[in-house]
Design an enzyme around this catalytic site. Structure first.
Site, mmCIF file in Angstrom:
data_model
loop_
_atom_site.group_PDB
_atom_site.id
_atom_site.type_symbol
_atom_site.label_atom_id
_atom_site.label_comp_id
_atom_site.label_asym_id
_atom_site.label_seq_id
_atom_site.Cartn_x
_atom_site.Cartn_y
_atom_site.Cartn_z
ATOM 1 N N ASP A 17 41.849 36.501 47.767
ATOM 2 C CA ASP A 17 40.387 36.415 47.719
ATOM 3 C C ASP A 17 39.815 36.679 49.117
ATOM 4 O O ASP A 17 38.909 37.485 49.299
ATOM 5 C CB ASP A 17 39.941 35.017 47.254
ATOM 6 N N GLU A 277 46.779 41.361 44.670
ATOM 7 C CA GLU A 277 45.836 42.456 44.521
ATOM 8 C C GLU A 277 45.764 43.327 45.777
ATOM 9 O O GLU A 277 45.977 44.527 45.726
ATOM 10 C CB GLU A 277 44.454 41.860 44.219
#
Ligand code: TRH
Length: 381
Positions: A17, A277
């Protein structure tokens, strides 16, 4: 007039994040002359990812770093902090209610975007950019990163691939970088980076590699897999500078690097194991064969995501290479033994290296995520 952006980052776990938000915030500020405020709720993690690991978490904020105003997400929201032109709620975090109310009463309402998780699933293209009407009359738009032109694309800074290719053409650039992180591998060893989650099958993979014909030098950045690797080595703890050897495998633990240096690490290795990610995307920009340890979700939802990516990624491969790669990735992600013996477990053949570069070149023709966001705002205005 410069466009103002508020990026909200709720750090759920790990580093993705913070990593994505930090990269995006800097790119918007540096390349698109945007006025960016980044609101984070966990400074310890954020400092690690942004290269400020040594910084005191209570150091005075807001702080202006690399063109971005870094703020600690305040609660309750202060009435005198007005919403920006563009508001990015990342990874479905919830914006403060007072902030949302203030967005609605701006003279020209803010553009409200929900930056979603990365997925190669087909439905993503159809949902990218769709609005959703909110209770206060504002529209919130779903913004999906992705692997084709019907999505918002991937984060890619200007000149990234030129810099990467220059680096990979220069043996001395690689040697200097590796020296700077105290890595000196044998000339014939395949250099591998291993940034992944815990994996019960790791010892079996390592056993096969250590007994195989090739030699490997595996670099393990500080993180969740360290305990598994120490367990395989029979060590309770590790020392950074030391090289541990078992059979044909040499293992070295390395400290958490800055995002720029982590890129160089990926560019330097023959093979990268990545996760989540952001490192997953960076491995693709590195143009080297890689293996993705996907973030585990309930009900095995991650396996659908994995399958979707594999379908695209392997589309250009021959039948045998495709079967091997798919079997290897699925085995790794299910914590299973590799469906083949020792030998080239991680290294990937010359053909796979060519494929990784072709895949990267195909993605390069897409618009990058920051550009897509800026264009979306301009069209909306
Ligand atoms: O850390 P991750 O597993 O992160 C995430 C989060 O768990 C998130 O909640 C989840 O939604 C997402 O995965 C799918 O993996 P990721 O995304 O690769 O983030 C790691 C970041 O750390 C990335 O920005 C690269 C950076 N990094 C460094 O800067 N230096 C390093 O040495 C290493 C190993 C990583």
């Amino acid at each position: 007039m410069r466009t103002s952006w508020d990026i909200f980052c709720h750090i759920v776990d790990n580093y993705g994040d913070a990593g994505v938000c930090w990269r995006l915030a800097r790119q918007l500020a540096v390349e698109y002359d945007a006025d960016v405020r980044l609101w984070v709720d966990d400074l310890t993690t954020f400092n690690l990812v942004s290269g400020g690991a040594g910084l005191d978490v209570s150091a005075e904020l807001p702080r202006f770093v690399d063109g971005v105003w870094l703020h600690l997400w305040p609660a309750p929201w202060p009435a005198n902090v007005l919403p920006a032109d563009v508001v990015l709620e990342t990874f479905a975090c919830e914006l403060p209610a007072d902030y949302v109310a203030a967005m609605a009463v701006r003279e020209f309402p803010s553009l409200w975007l929900n930056l979603e998780y990365l997925s190669a699933e087909e439905w993503v293209s159809a949902c990218h950019g769709l609005p959703s009407l909110q209770a206060n009359g504002l529209q919130k738009f779903f913004f999906f990163p992705g692997f084709n032109i019907a999505t918002g694309g991937l984060l890619r800074e200007a000149g990234l691939l030129r810099r990467r290719r220059e680096f990979q053409r220069s043996a001395s650039a690689r040697a200097t970088f590796l020296e700077s992180i105290a890595v000196s591998a044998a000339p014939d060893a395949r250099l591998v980076s291993l940034f992944c989650y815990e994996n019960p099958a790791l010892p079996i993979w390592l056993n096969a590699m250590s007994a195989g014909d090739l030699t490997y030098h595996i670099l393990v950045p500080e993180g969740r897999v360290v305990a598994d690797v120490c367990g395989w080595l029979g060590e309770d703890a590790f020392k950074f500078a030391r090289v541990y050897r078992q059979g044909n495998v040499a293992i070295q633990f390395i400290p958490f690097l800055s995002q720029c240096d982590y890129d160089r690490l990926l560019w330097s290795c023959d093979f990268n194991v990545v996760r989540g990610e952001d490192s997953f995307v960076r491995a693709q920009w590195a143009g080297r064969p890689f293996l993705w340890h996907i973030y585990r979700q309930e009900d095995d939802a991650h396996l659908i995501k994995l399958d979707a990516f594999l379908s695209s990624y392997t589309a250009g491969l021959g039948v045998d290479e495709k079967a091997t790669l798919v079997a290897r990735w699925i085995a790794w992600n299910s914590g299973q033994i590799a469906p083949f013996g020792g030998g080239e477990l991680f290294a990937g053949g010359v053909e796979m290296a060519g494929h990784a570069e072709d895949w990267c070149a195909a993605l390069e023709s897409q618009k990058n995520l920051a550009q897509s966001l800026v264009d979306f705002y301009q069209n909306w205005v």
